[in-house]
Each structure stands twice: as C-alpha cells, then as structure tokens.
Design a protein around this motif. Sequence first.
Motif, PDB file in Angstrom:
ATOM      1  N   THR A  11      28.376   0.489  -2.075  1.00  0.00           N
ATOM      2  CA  THR A  11      28.899   0.011  -0.390  1.00  0.00           C
ATOM      3  C   THR A  11      27.661  -0.371   0.046  1.00  0.00           C
ATOM      4  O   THR A  11      26.459  -0.315  -1.504  1.00  0.00           O
ATOM      5  CB  THR A  11      29.009   1.692   0.059  1.00  0.00           C
ATOM      6  OG1 THR A  11      29.448   1.550   1.259  1.00  0.00           O
ATOM      7  CG2 THR A  11      27.986   2.485   0.018  1.00  0.00           C
ATOM      8  N   PHE A  12      27.781  -0.057   1.248  1.00  0.00           N
ATOM      9  CA  PHE A  12      26.254  -1.259   1.663  1.00  0.00           C
ATOM     10  C   PHE A  12      25.346  -0.017   1.471  1.00  0.00           C
ATOM     11  O   PHE A  12      25.734   0.940   1.785  1.00  0.00           O
ATOM     12  CB  PHE A  12      26.790  -1.751   3.124  1.00  0.00           C
ATOM     13  CG  PHE A  12      24.776  -2.523   3.629  1.00  0.00           C
ATOM     14  CD1 PHE A  12      24.408  -3.450   2.942  1.00  0.00           C
ATOM     15  CD2 PHE A  12      24.913  -2.498   5.077  1.00  0.00           C
ATOM     16  CE1 PHE A  12      24.043  -4.765   3.444  1.00  0.00           C
ATOM     17  CE2 PHE A  12      23.798  -3.083   5.283  1.00  0.00           C
ATOM     18  CZ  PHE A  12      23.325  -3.395   4.845  1.00  0.00           C
ATOM     19  N   CYS A  13      24.054  -0.037   2.140  1.00  0.00           N
ATOM     20  CA  CYS A  13      22.928   1.159   1.955  1.00  0.00           C
ATOM     21  C   CYS A  13      23.207   1.335   3.122  1.00  0.00           C
ATOM     22  O   CYS A  13      22.539   2.982   2.678  1.00  0.00           O
ATOM     23  CB  CYS A  13      22.020   0.088   1.621  1.00  0.00           C
ATOM     24  SG  CYS A  13      21.248  -1.265   2.804  1.00  0.00           S
ATOM     25  N   ALA A  14      23.994   0.962   4.671  1.00  0.00           N
ATOM     26  CA  ALA A  14      23.804   1.828   6.111  1.00  0.00           C
ATOM     27  C   ALA A  14      24.182   2.939   5.660  1.00  0.00           C
ATOM     28  O   ALA A  14      23.602   4.272   6.523  1.00  0.00           O
ATOM     29  CB  ALA A  14      24.644   1.105   6.712  1.00  0.00           C
ATOM     30  N   ALA A  15      25.562   3.503   4.673  1.00  0.00           N
ATOM     31  CA  ALA A  15      25.516   4.512   5.208  1.00  0.00           C
ATOM     32  C   ALA A  15      24.888   5.523   4.756  1.00  0.00           C
ATOM     33  O   ALA A  15      24.310   6.645   5.579  1.00  0.00           O
ATOM     34  CB  ALA A  15      27.068   4.656   4.827  1.00  0.00           C
ATOM     35  N   GLU A  43      35.509   7.535   7.982  1.00  0.00           N
ATOM     36  CA  GLU A  43      35.934   6.103   7.772  1.00  0.00           C
ATOM     37  C   GLU A  43      34.204   5.193   7.684  1.00  0.00           C
ATOM     38  O   GLU A  43      34.591   5.270   9.426  1.00  0.00           O
ATOM     39  CB  GLU A  43      37.220   5.803   8.402  1.00  0.00           C
ATOM     40  CG  GLU A  43      38.176   6.571   8.197  1.00  0.00           C
ATOM     41  CD  GLU A  43      38.775   6.286   8.620  1.00  0.00           C
ATOM     42  OE1 GLU A  43      39.597   7.096   9.611  1.00  0.00           O
ATOM     43  OE2 GLU A  43      40.028   5.256   8.697  1.00  0.00           O
ATOM     44  N   ASP A  44      33.865   4.550   6.867  1.00  0.00           N
ATOM     45  CA  ASP A  44      33.166   3.431   7.249  1.00  0.00           C
ATOM     46  C   ASP A  44      33.585   2.384   7.397  1.00  0.00           C
ATOM     47  O   ASP A  44      34.335   1.711   6.155  1.00  0.00           O
ATOM     48  CB  ASP A  44      31.845   3.519   6.048  1.00  0.00           C
ATOM     49  CG  ASP A  44      31.182   2.154   6.514  1.00  0.00           C
ATOM     50  OD1 ASP A  44      31.888   1.333   7.242  1.00  0.00           O
ATOM     51  OD2 ASP A  44      29.871   1.982   5.750  1.00  0.00           O
ATOM     52  N   ALA A  45      34.505   2.244   8.590  1.00  0.00           N
ATOM     53  CA  ALA A  45      35.406   0.921   8.221  1.00  0.00           C
ATOM     54  C   ALA A  45      34.206  -0.636   9.401  1.00  0.00           C
ATOM     55  O   ALA A  45      35.424  -1.399   9.614  1.00  0.00           O
ATOM     56  CB  ALA A  45      36.444   1.103   9.794  1.00  0.00           C
ATOM     57  N   ALA A  46      33.187  -0.889   8.561  1.00  0.00           N
ATOM     58  CA  ALA A  46      33.627  -1.769   8.756  1.00  0.00           C
ATOM     59  C   ALA A  46      33.655  -3.048   8.349  1.00  0.00           C
ATOM     60  O   ALA A  46      33.683  -4.165   9.266  1.00  0.00           O
ATOM     61  CB  ALA A  46      31.280  -2.213   8.108  1.00  0.00           C
ATOM     62  N   HIS A  47      34.515  -3.150   7.378  1.00  0.00           N
ATOM     63  CA  HIS A  47      35.078  -4.406   6.824  1.00  0.00           C
ATOM     64  C   HIS A  47      36.455  -4.626   7.249  1.00  0.00           C
ATOM     65  O   HIS A  47      37.514  -5.545   7.076  1.00  0.00           O
ATOM     66  CB  HIS A  47      35.369  -4.111   4.882  1.00  0.00           C
ATOM     67  CG  HIS A  47      34.148  -4.298   4.430  1.00  0.00           C
ATOM     68  ND1 HIS A  47      33.363  -4.145   3.012  1.00  0.00           N
ATOM     69  CD2 HIS A  47      32.652  -4.050   4.858  1.00  0.00           C
ATOM     70  CE1 HIS A  47      32.683  -4.109   2.975  1.00  0.00           C
ATOM     71  NE2 HIS A  47      31.778  -4.287   3.782  1.00  0.00           N
ATOM     72  N   ALA A  48      37.142  -2.625   7.958  1.00  0.00           N
ATOM     73  CA  ALA A  48      38.490  -2.828   8.142  1.00  0.00           C
ATOM     74  C   ALA A  48      39.182  -2.805   9.586  1.00  0.00           C
ATOM     75  O   ALA A  48      40.505  -2.400   9.311  1.00  0.00           O
ATOM     76  CB  ALA A  48      38.831  -1.449   7.176  1.00  0.00           C
ATOM     77  N   GLU A 101      25.476  -9.007  17.046  1.00  0.00           N
ATOM     78  CA  GLU A 101      25.349  -7.690  16.103  1.00  0.00           C
ATOM     79  C   GLU A 101      25.637  -7.262  16.671  1.00  0.00           C
ATOM     80  O   GLU A 101      26.015  -7.136  17.781  1.00  0.00           O
ATOM     81  CB  GLU A 101      22.959  -7.126  16.503  1.00  0.00           C
ATOM     82  CG  GLU A 101      22.469  -7.821  15.374  1.00  0.00           C
ATOM     83  CD  GLU A 101      22.520  -7.843  14.757  1.00  0.00           C
ATOM     84  OE1 GLU A 101      23.247  -6.751  13.518  1.00  0.00           O
ATOM     85  OE2 GLU A 101      22.000  -8.373  13.763  1.00  0.00           O
ATOM     86  N   GLY A 102      26.115  -5.670  16.198  1.00  0.00           N
ATOM     87  CA  GLY A 102      27.248  -4.221  17.934  1.00  0.00           C
ATOM     88  C   GLY A 102      27.659  -3.575  16.405  1.00  0.00           C
ATOM     89  O   GLY A 102      28.140  -3.969  15.467  1.00  0.00           O
ATOM     90  N   GLY A 103      28.304  -2.555  16.924  1.00  0.00           N
ATOM     91  CA  GLY A 103      29.417  -1.693  15.990  1.00  0.00           C
ATOM     92  C   GLY A 103      30.224  -0.525  16.937  1.00  0.00           C
ATOM     93  O   GLY A 103      29.791  -0.760  18.445  1.00  0.00           O
ATOM     94  N   HIS A 113      28.633  -8.439  -3.716  1.00  0.00           N
ATOM     95  CA  HIS A 113      28.994  -6.706  -2.549  1.00  0.00           C
ATOM     96  C   HIS A 113      29.555  -5.483  -4.002  1.00  0.00           C
ATOM     97  O   HIS A 113      30.889  -5.944  -4.085  1.00  0.00           O
ATOM     98  CB  HIS A 113      30.487  -6.704  -1.721  1.00  0.00           C
ATOM     99  CG  HIS A 113      29.912  -8.017  -0.463  1.00  0.00           C
ATOM    100  ND1 HIS A 113      30.608  -9.073  -0.894  1.00  0.00           N
ATOM    101  CD2 HIS A 113      29.247  -7.516   0.274  1.00  0.00           C
ATOM    102  CE1 HIS A 113      30.340  -9.731   0.320  1.00  0.00           C
ATOM    103  NE2 HIS A 113      29.185  -9.279   1.283  1.00  0.00           N
ATOM    104  N   PHE A 114      29.245  -4.772  -3.942  1.00  0.00           N
ATOM    105  CA  PHE A 114      27.733  -4.876  -3.656  1.00  0.00           C
ATOM    106  C   PHE A 114      26.820  -4.423  -4.450  1.00  0.00           C
ATOM    107  O   PHE A 114      26.707  -3.681  -5.994  1.00  0.00           O
ATOM    108  CB  PHE A 114      27.633  -3.138  -2.385  1.00  0.00           C
ATOM    109  CG  PHE A 114      28.291  -3.709  -1.388  1.00  0.00           C
ATOM    110  CD1 PHE A 114      27.218  -4.219  -0.468  1.00  0.00           C
ATOM    111  CD2 PHE A 114      29.779  -3.463  -1.459  1.00  0.00           C
ATOM    112  CE1 PHE A 114      28.097  -4.387   0.734  1.00  0.00           C
ATOM    113  CE2 PHE A 114      30.525  -3.392   0.381  1.00  0.00           C
ATOM    114  CZ  PHE A 114      29.417  -4.006   1.001  1.00  0.00           C
ATOM    115  N   GLN A 115      25.397  -4.548  -4.977  1.00  0.00           N
ATOM    116  CA  GLN A 115      24.443  -4.155  -5.749  1.00  0.00           C
ATOM    117  C   GLN A 115      25.226  -2.484  -5.252  1.00  0.00           C
ATOM    118  O   GLN A 115      24.243  -1.988  -4.642  1.00  0.00           O
ATOM    119  CB  GLN A 115      23.062  -4.570  -5.473  1.00  0.00           C
ATOM    120  CG  GLN A 115      21.846  -4.388  -6.492  1.00  0.00           C
ATOM    121  CD  GLN A 115      20.774  -4.878  -6.148  1.00  0.00           C
ATOM    122  OE1 GLN A 115      20.321  -6.072  -5.791  1.00  0.00           O
ATOM    123  NE2 GLN A 115      19.777  -4.934  -7.045  1.00  0.00           N
TER     124      GLN A 115
END
Length: 399
Positions: free
Chosen positions: A94-98, A165-170, A201-203, A335-337
């Motif tokens: 996943t991306f490091c953010a979560a 749900e990390d739905a950043a992509h969804a 930028e936004g969420g 996507h992703f290291q």
Amino acid sequence: MRPASTAPDASGESGFLPWNTASIGEAEITEVVDTLRSGWLTGGPKAARFEDAVRERLGTEDAFAVTSCTAALHLALLAAEIGAGDEVISPSLTFCAAVNAVEQVGAEPVLVDVEPLTHNLSPESVAAAMTPRTRAVIAMHYGGHPCDLDALREITEERGLLLIEDAAHALGASYRGRPAGSFGDLATFSFYANKVMTTGEGGMLVGRRELVEKARLLGRHGIDSSAWRRHGSRRTAQYDVVLPGLKYVMSDITASLGIHQLDALDGFLARRAEIAHTYTGALADVPGVVPPHVDDDVTPGWFLYAVLVDPDSAGLSRDEMAAELAERGIGTSFHFQPVHTLTHYRALPSRPLPRTEYAGERLLSLPCYPAMTDADVDRVADAVRRIVQDRVRGGRAHV
Ligand SMILES: Cc1ncc(COP(=O)(O)O)c(C=O)c1O
C-alpha cells in the motif's frame, strides 16, 4: 468525452506519454473563478455542496471534505480514539499514508499479506494477525479493484473492530453492486492530482455519522462550528474549543474543482474501463506479462492498470521493462514498494509476506487515463509486446 482544457492528447507535441495526466474541463475553471470572485474562499458553501454530492453518490451517512486522503486517514483513527497500545492491521502493499497515520496516533501497524490475484488485503491474513490489541483493519482497494468486503466485514464485525476502507483508488468502483467506500465504518478518498478525479490535493472522509461528526470537530481545531456558520451568516465571531484538534478543512477553491470532476467521473471511469479492456485484449498472449485480474462480483475503477512482469517468461524484469518503455517515451509507475521494506518500517516485527514481495517486485502500472487517445493505448500495448518479443527472440526468456 467533454473538452479538457489543460490536457489535450496525452502525448501532446513532445511525443512523451506520461504515466498520468489530469483532465480538467472548462466547468471546473469557471467554478474556481466564481469562487475567487465570491468573497468566500475557505471551506463554505462549495465544500458543503461537494460533500453532499459525494455522500449522495455513495449513500453514506456523512461526508467531510478535507485537504488530503492522508488527513482523512489521520482523522479516522483519531475519531475512533485509536492510540497507544492499539494495533491496526493494514496491507504492506500500500502507500505509506495509512501506515504513517497509524504511527502518528501512537498505535502499532501490523502489516499483512495480500491476495495473489487482486493484490488486495487477504482476509485470511487479517484473521491470522488478530490479537486482543487489534482495534481496526484498513482495507485498501488496490488500483480501484474492491477488496473482498463481505469477508472483511464479517471478520471485523465478529470481533467488534473498526473497518476503514482506504478507498484512495476506488471512487466509482463497486462491490456486489454497492459503491466501494460505503462498507466500512469509515472510508477515505483521495483527490490527489493522479487520481480518478482530482482537485490537485484533496480528500474526503465518509461513513458513520457520529464518527464523521467527531472527525469534523477534530479537523477544525476542535472548534464546535465552522467559520462559515460563525461569520458567513453574520451570527457571531465567538468560538469554543472542545477538543485539541487539527486543521484539515478543504477550501471552497478546491471544492469548486471537485464538484465538476465528480460530475465528469462516470465519463472518466467509462474511458478508463475501455482502455483497460483494450490492453487486456492486446496483451493476452504476451509471454510473462500478466494483465490485472477482475473478480466477477466487482466493477473496478481502473485507477491503475498494473501488469505483473514475470522475468522468467518475459526475459526481462519489471524494472528493465519500465526502463525500455521510458526509452520509447512512455512513462510508467510502481505501486507499491511494500511498506515493510521502507527504512522506518524495517524495524517492525517481521512476518513472512511472500505474495507482497512477489508482487512488489513485478507490478508495473501502465498509463491508463481519460486523456489518452486510442493511438496512445495502442502505442503502449505495441511497445510492451515488442520489448518482450525482442527478449524472447534473443533467447533470454524461459518459455
Ligand atoms: C492507497 C493510498 N492511500 C492514501 C493515499 C494518500 O492520498 P493523498 O495524497 O490524498 O493524501 C494514496 C496516495 O496516492 C494512496 O495511494
């Protein structure tokens, strides 16, 4: 396709095809100008309009527009009072953010393995990683393909855990006919520049009313009403702080973009699906290049079109394929290291994550976005095919 004023043909005049380009239409620009002239720039009527539109589309109880998906993840954990002594399960792919947000609230991330085909959080791995300290599970929908939400919901409900749900992509994806982002107690979306719709930028944080209300309070310094409500209607400038909060509010300038990007979303998703379909057909018989898998009961959002490059059959590694595509003027991304391989996270207690490591070394995200022309799509597919053909003919593959 509606006119896109800042993104003409994706490869433009330079001939370089970037991995991603946003499609911004005239409606977004007009709305931003209207906001700039309106005298109200911070979170106000336009942010509220954007929140309502997202909430209605998803059918969630509430929605709070924030500065990024990272902010939404941070607020989700704070609102649920997750902190020291708690464990939160997340995929490592996943991306490091979560995972950063989990550490920021003082809790411990527990990184687990993914499913071999979808690269999504594996429900069995979640079940195996649970301890009495587990408080929440973060399910990231890899590339916009929803996780096995029924299984994850069952596991979390049984144990009284929070499902985020990390739905950043969804955004726009669905599982068994229901929108991704409407299953968790909370869900977070990203409108970062490369996402299926963008505000630069936004969420957005959506979900159960009491949790989103708490997040709204925390995201506005802990002040119990918004500046718009205090000053906008000329009521009172007085305020009180009821919690030590942060500042994560989306501005009306940003929301102006979001309102019209959301209107355009279905068109964007249709074009992404069309591109994905073309790639899957064109790459089906290329040795060592495995197109993304789609479960029967989902509609993916196709934020990513990530192929698995198997060096034994393709004759070259994922990194070599990316370098050869770059030489031909085609941008790609990884996507992703895996998070457990990043410096800060190497200190976490290790558990075997074989499927994560396998995928992390082989997944290659090809360009897949609405500003691409059919010729751009063919160019990428042809380049991948030729690169592999050259290697296979050169005898460097075991086929
Ligand atoms: C899975 C995932 N979660 C969270 C984020 C963070 O999103 P943002 O940049 O809006 O904070 C990203 C960003 O790409 C992401 O890929």
